[in-house]
Design a protein around this motif. Structure first.
Motif, PDB file in Angstrom:
ATOM      1  N   ASN A  79       0.618  -1.309   0.122  1.00 48.63           N
ATOM      2  CA  ASN A  79      -0.183   0.032  -0.035  1.00 48.63           C
ATOM      3  C   ASN A  79       0.880   1.129  -0.056  1.00 48.63           C
ATOM      4  O   ASN A  79       0.578   2.215  -0.713  1.00 48.63           O
ATOM      5  CB  ASN A  79      -0.667   0.101   1.286  1.00 48.63           C
ATOM      6  N   CYS A  92       3.632   1.762  -1.396  1.00 54.46           N
ATOM      7  CA  CYS A  92       4.256   1.717  -2.763  1.00 54.46           C
ATOM      8  C   CYS A  92       3.126   2.197  -3.527  1.00 54.46           C
ATOM      9  O   CYS A  92       3.117   3.155  -4.258  1.00 54.46           O
ATOM     10  CB  CYS A  92       4.653   0.481  -3.342  1.00 54.46           C
ATOM     11  N   ALA A  93       2.114   1.890  -3.416  1.00 52.06           N
ATOM     12  CA  ALA A  93       0.738   2.311  -4.326  1.00 52.06           C
ATOM     13  C   ALA A  93       0.376   3.583  -4.151  1.00 52.06           C
ATOM     14  O   ALA A  93      -0.086   4.450  -4.950  1.00 52.06           O
ATOM     15  CB  ALA A  93      -0.473   1.350  -4.037  1.00 52.06           C
ATOM     16  N   ARG A  94       0.493   4.086  -2.712  1.00 54.02           N
ATOM     17  CA  ARG A  94       0.127   5.556  -2.437  1.00 54.02           C
ATOM     18  C   ARG A  94       1.280   6.510  -2.506  1.00 54.02           C
ATOM     19  O   ARG A  94       1.166   7.683  -2.230  1.00 54.02           O
ATOM     20  CB  ARG A  94      -0.548   5.405  -1.125  1.00 54.02           C
ATOM     21  N   GLY A 120       2.428  -4.393  -9.392  1.00 59.12           N
ATOM     22  CA  GLY A 120       1.993  -3.374 -10.019  1.00 59.12           C
ATOM     23  C   GLY A 120       2.780  -2.006  -9.948  1.00 59.12           C
ATOM     24  O   GLY A 120       3.966  -2.033  -9.359  1.00 59.12           O
ATOM     25  N   ARG A 136       1.803   2.407 -10.777  1.00 59.60           N
ATOM     26  CA  ARG A 136       0.954   3.402 -11.311  1.00 59.60           C
ATOM     27  C   ARG A 136       1.099   3.791 -12.558  1.00 59.60           C
ATOM     28  O   ARG A 136       0.301   3.910 -13.219  1.00 59.60           O
ATOM     29  CB  ARG A 136       0.756   4.443 -10.236  1.00 59.60           C
TER      30      ARG A 136
END
Length: 179
Positions: free
Chosen positions: A131, A133-135, A156, A158
């Motif tokens: 999370n 990394c994703a944010r 993943g 972005r």
């Protein structure tokens, strides 16, 4: 000082995987600080990534942003050029710390999400590490691309897995050999 009251600027540079845009504000020390960055020519894709307390109310496009010199050095092979660029992100304690820890993952030597969670001092918090990394709003400067799936797959990103693959290959080709 919150960046929302300070003027912000953005500029875009062509890179091998595509256009790279950086949004900066002036920090309390007078130096530019990255609020958001990523592989897009549309600053509108970056602004929602900035925490509301840091989000600028207006962003001026500029042609010459000194920070782009750092990106050019990175693209030219100096993968450590991004290491000391000031970044400002805000969230809860774990995410804020995880973003700082991401900056310690060495170029050319990516972690898995599990190894990154352990690096953050919370080995069981693999989903929380993912999370973080994703944010991450400051792609490249906070190198979330250096974290892979537990199976070694890209996981993943972005800005797309082709961009992540290019970054990892570029860093592997130019990173110093681990001691």
């Amino acid at each position: 000082m919150t960046a929302s009251t300070a003027p912000a600027r953005h500029a875009t540079l062509g890179t091998p995987p595509g256009p790279f845009t950086v949004v900066v504000a002036t920090g309390s020390d007078g130096q530019d600080v990255v609020l958001a960055s990523g592989w897009t020519a549309d600053v509108g894709e970056l602004l929602p990534l900035v925490h509301p307390t840091l989000r600028p109310t207006a962003v001026e496009r500029v042609e010459d942003l000194p920070l782009l010199d750092v990106v050019e050095k990175f693209v030219a092979g100096d993968v450590a050029a991004i290491d000391d660029v000031p970044v400002q992100q805000r969230s809860g304690p774990f995410l804020t710390e995880a973003w700082q820890v991401l900056r310690t993952v060495p170029a050319g030597h990516p972690d898995t999400y599990a190894a990154f969670a352990a690096r953050c001092g919370r080995p069981a918090a693999v989903r929380a590490a993912a999370n973080a990394c994703a944010r991450n709003a400051a792609a490249l400067f906070v190198p979330c691309h250096r974290v892979l799936g537990s199976d070694g797959g890209l996981g993943g990103f972005r800005w797309g897995t082709p961009v992540k693959r290019w970054l990892l290959d570029h860093e592997a080709a130019h990173a110093p050999v681990a001691a």
